[in-house]
Write a protein that holds these residues in place. Sequence first.
Motif, short mmCIF file in Angstrom:
data_model
loop_
_atom_site.label_atom_id
_atom_site.label_comp_id
_atom_site.label_asym_id
_atom_site.label_seq_id
_atom_site.Cartn_x
_atom_site.Cartn_y
_atom_site.Cartn_z
N THR A 65 0.83 -1.21 0.00
CA THR A 65 0.00 0.00 0.00
C THR A 65 0.86 1.25 0.00
O THR A 65 0.60 2.21 -0.75
N ARG A 66 1.89 1.27 0.84
CA ARG A 66 2.77 2.44 0.89
C ARG A 66 3.57 2.59 -0.40
O ARG A 66 3.84 3.71 -0.84
N GLY A 69 1.28 4.22 -2.80
CA GLY A 69 1.07 5.61 -2.40
C GLY A 69 2.23 6.50 -2.79
O GLY A 69 2.03 7.65 -3.20
N ARG A 70 3.45 5.98 -2.67
CA ARG A 70 4.62 6.78 -3.03
C ARG A 70 4.68 7.02 -4.54
O ARG A 70 5.09 8.09 -4.98
N LEU A 73 2.19 9.76 -5.30
CA LEU A 73 2.67 11.09 -4.90
C LEU A 73 3.58 11.71 -5.95
O LEU A 73 3.61 12.93 -6.09
N THR A 169 4.37 16.32 2.20
CA THR A 169 3.66 15.04 2.10
C THR A 169 4.59 13.94 1.59
O THR A 169 4.57 12.81 2.09
N GLN A 170 5.42 14.29 0.62
CA GLN A 170 6.39 13.33 0.09
C GLN A 170 7.37 12.88 1.18
O GLN A 170 7.64 11.68 1.33
N ALA A 173 5.76 10.57 3.63
CA ALA A 173 5.50 9.26 3.03
C ALA A 173 6.77 8.42 2.97
O ALA A 173 6.74 7.21 3.25
N TRP A 174 7.90 9.03 2.61
CA TRP A 174 9.15 8.28 2.49
C TRP A 174 9.72 7.89 3.84
O TRP A 174 10.51 6.95 3.93
N THR A 176 7.74 7.13 6.49
CA THR A 176 6.73 6.37 7.23
C THR A 176 6.95 4.87 7.02
O THR A 176 6.80 4.36 5.90
N HIS A 177 7.32 4.19 8.08
CA HIS A 177 7.55 2.74 8.05
C HIS A 177 7.05 2.14 9.36
O HIS A 177 6.96 2.83 10.38
#
Length: 255
Positions: A65-66, A69-70, A73, A169-170, A173-174, A176-177
């Motif tokens: 999912t991530r 999402g990346r 973006l 936001t980018q 997202a990068w 987020t783990h």
Amino acid sequence: MIASLPFALLVFVGTTITFMIGRRLGVRAAEADPKGFTKGNSTINGAVYSLIGLLIAFTFSGAATRFDGRRELMGREANAIGTAYLRLDLFPDATREGVKKKLRDYLDARIEMFATASDRPAALVAFARAQRLQAEIWADAVAATRAPGGPPAIALLPPLNEMIDITTTQRVAWETHPPKVVYAMLGAIAVIAALLGGHAMGGAKTPHVMHTLVYGIVLASTTFVILDLEYPRLGLIRVDSADQVLVDLRASMPP
């Protein structure tokens, strides 16, 4: 950051060794109680195997999912920069080209930052340059809207604001783990499951070498793919193709 290949190799070695240890313990238990050494074990074994399946499903689904999402973006950032570049046509003739050049340089810095993601110092240098240009472009836009006869703020500033917001936001997202303890638990339960599996096979006369290797390979390859999806600029599974939208956007702009 967790390196996918070393972690996968660690899982393979750990599960293989513990599988053999478990079998030796199972052999001893079978010699001591040939008929009853496995009785009652199925409940515990089933619970452990269910838990490892749940963890794999959870981490794989989240990583996939991530990853998607990346990639999305990247498209959103390209759209934001492209729209902002077009709105710069509202600038007065005297300053328009200078601001457009700054935005082109800003886009070059963003592309360089993503291209050098595996080299953190170089990526940070590109990021800092992009932030500086971002601030200069915003200051020029605000000054232009305040000047007599300048473009209306409602037409010029929102696209630039969106271009700035998407960078935050980018970055989130990068970075987020899942907590690293989740992967540590995944590796630990894989090892425990191998120990129980080896013990359950202690009643066999010959070692189940194929099952031992297959179990280790399956768990190692699965964890490798999960971590590669989670860090898509550092392994074999990469999101670099999504950067092409920024490259194409830059190619559409005059040099």
